[in-house]
Design an enzyme around this catalytic site. Structure first.
Site, PDB file in Angstrom:
ATOM      1  N   SER A  12       0.815  -1.219   0.000  1.00 34.43           N
ATOM      2  CA  SER A  12       0.000   0.000   0.000  1.00 34.43           C
ATOM      3  C   SER A  12       0.847   1.268   0.000  1.00 34.43           C
ATOM      4  O   SER A  12       0.397   2.317  -0.473  1.00 34.43           O
ATOM      5  CB  SER A  12      -0.933   0.007   1.222  1.00 34.43           C
ATOM      6  OG  SER A  12      -0.181  -0.008   2.430  1.00 34.43           O
ATOM      7  N   ASP A  65      -1.804   7.959   8.493  1.00 31.37           N
ATOM      8  CA  ASP A  65      -2.031   7.312   9.781  1.00 31.37           C
ATOM      9  C   ASP A  65      -0.665   6.830  10.242  1.00 31.37           C
ATOM     10  O   ASP A  65       0.323   7.019   9.550  1.00 31.37           O
ATOM     11  CB  ASP A  65      -3.076   6.180   9.695  1.00 31.37           C
ATOM     12  CG  ASP A  65      -2.688   5.094   8.708  1.00 31.37           C
ATOM     13  OD1 ASP A  65      -1.503   4.692   8.670  1.00 31.37           O
ATOM     14  OD2 ASP A  65      -3.571   4.617   7.972  1.00 31.37           O
ATOM     15  N   HIS A 113       1.243   4.779   7.535  1.00 38.00           N
ATOM     16  CA  HIS A 113       1.304   5.186   6.129  1.00 38.00           C
ATOM     17  C   HIS A 113       1.771   6.636   6.008  1.00 38.00           C
ATOM     18  O   HIS A 113       1.159   7.532   6.595  1.00 38.00           O
ATOM     19  CB  HIS A 113      -0.066   5.041   5.450  1.00 38.00           C
ATOM     20  CG  HIS A 113      -0.525   3.629   5.350  1.00 38.00           C
ATOM     21  ND1 HIS A 113      -1.282   3.018   6.329  1.00 38.00           N
ATOM     22  CD2 HIS A 113      -0.306   2.685   4.393  1.00 38.00           C
ATOM     23  CE1 HIS A 113      -1.531   1.764   5.975  1.00 38.00           C
ATOM     24  NE2 HIS A 113      -0.950   1.537   4.797  1.00 38.00           N
TER      25      HIS A 113
END
Length: 424
Positions: free
Chosen positions: A40, A326, A329
């Site tokens: 991600s 967050d 990330h």
């Protein structure tokens, strides 16, 4: 007239001494022939589906999203896709390969095959798997997944014996016991086929311990037999423990061919997926960026264990991962490491990437490319660069000659002036 060459020489030396070219903690590339595998933190497609679209989710610079040089999937990893039903077909090709994934299978997920199993064994499996991937991608351009077809002549089907949480193992497949067998003391076989790739990474796994079923203990025994070459690959259970063991995997690099999977005891396992390796290349070390969580979650160091010179360079941040989107990330330190993908660099080493190929105060360890104060020496399989002392020797000779000339001229003029004064 005589002073000008010496002035230029001394100016060059002073200029070089004032030039700083330290290794930088980034991943980069020599040219445009590179590829990144990720999750991600480099999945541009995942960001497109977020609402609102927010590129701070990634550690990758958004300018690289349209490069066509990235294969990444949020929530996944190459290891996870290799073994489990949660699958993404990682596919990419390049001379210089970079990996920034692995965090989606860590102790935080606490995976083990059975309730009495061991996540430590799976961390060991992860390290062994990535060792094979990194070593082989230093000599292959292309990586992708392929399905492995197999033929089992019995009536039993594959069973989801090994599962935990949302993760269900499907590579290798377990063939359930035939209904007419009263226990697991039997021999059974299945044919499988590898075709279309130069080489393949496939799993060969056993339960290394005493497996209990209906008051009986069994020793696992699994073999792969290459029917074309006669080569046998096998594992037998050697541990006497009855709890705290799990599925130990070895990761074989096999050629195309017709194979027979053989079980002498317990359940038969057959590979269903393989890493497909294609297009051999000149040795080019891969680069691996540490893939870990914020300290609030437990991570592992298996990609670091797997990434060893000379086939791999490991890059890591010195601080805790703290994202801006967050906590997991968008970390500034890892964003900085990936920023090196925005430009070409001439030299790579264990300490980092050198931006220039002329001089540096740091000796490159395990250097690759056009390295500072170095010259390329091509060995048959591993091109490396090593220190070339010739420029320094020549500079020393020139300086020595210049000093001698200056001393001779000074003595000459002193003697000549003394003679003139004496004559006067």
């Amino acid at each position: 007239m005589f002073l000008l060459p010496r002035f230029v020489l001394v100016s060059c030396i002073i200029g070089s001494l004032g030039f700083d070219n330290p290794p930088t903690n980034v991943v980069s590339h020599l040219n445009g022939d590179w590829f990144l595998f990720g999750d991600s933190r480099s999945d541009c497609n995942h960001v497109v589906t977020t609402n609102p679209r927010n590129y701070s989710y990634m550690d990758l610079n958004p300018a690289l999203c349209g490069s066509g040089k990235i294969s990444s999937k949020a929530g996944n990893s190459i290891f996870r896709s290799f073994h489990f039903t949660d699958f993404y077909n990682y596919t990419g090709e390049g001379q210089q390969i970079i990996f920034y994934e692995g965090v989606n299978f860590t102790p935080y997920h606490a995976f083990k095959c059975t309730t009495s199993g061991s996540n430590d064994i799976w961390m060991q499996n992860k390290g062994l798997f990535y060792t094979q991937v990194y070593k082989n991608m230093a000599v292959y351009r292309s990586l992708t997944f392929v399905n492995v077809p197999y033929v089992y002549n019995g009536s039993a089907q594959s069973t989801a014996l090994c599962k935990s949480g949302s993760l269900v193992l499907n590579n290798p497949a377990y063939i359930a016991r035939e209904a007419n067998f009263g226990d697991y003391y039997y021999k059974v076989e299945a044919d499988f086929y590898l075709s279309g790739c130069d080489e393949y990474i496939v799993p060969l796994c056993i339960f290394n311990g005493k497996f209990l079923s209906n008051t009986k203990y069994y020793d696992d025994s699994q073999y792969y037999f290459n029917k074309d070459t006669g080569v046998i690959y096998g594992l037998n259970s050697t541990e006497t423990i009855t709890t705290g063991f799990d599925f130990n995997c070895h990761y074989l690099v096999l050629p195309s061919g017709n194979y027979l999977a053989i079980s002498n005891e317990l359940l038969l396992t057959v590979p269903t997926k393989a890493i497909c390796l294609n297009k051999r290349k000149d040795f080019t070390p891969v680069q691996v960026v540490d893939s870990r969580w914020n300290n609030a979650r437990q991570s592992d160091n298996m990609t670091a264990v797997a990434c060893q010179p000379p086939y791999c360079y490991f890059r890591n941040s010195t601080t805790n991962y703290v994202g801006v989107y967050d906590i997991n990330h968008g970390d500034a330190g890892f964003t900085s490491i990936l920023s090196g993908l925005l430009y070409d660099s001439p030299c790579f080493s264990q300490q980092g990437v050198f931006r220039y190929d002329n001089v540096s105060s740091v000796w490159p360890l395990y250097p690759y490319g056009r390295c500072p104060t170095a010259a390329d020496i091509n060995t048959p399989d591993v091109p490396i660069c090593v220190y070339d002392p010739l420029p320094i020797i020549l500079l020393g000779i020139l300086l020595s000659v210049a000093v001698i000339i200056i001393v001779v001229l000074l003595l000459y003029f002193m003697v000549d002036n003394g003679t003139r004064l004496h004559d006067a």
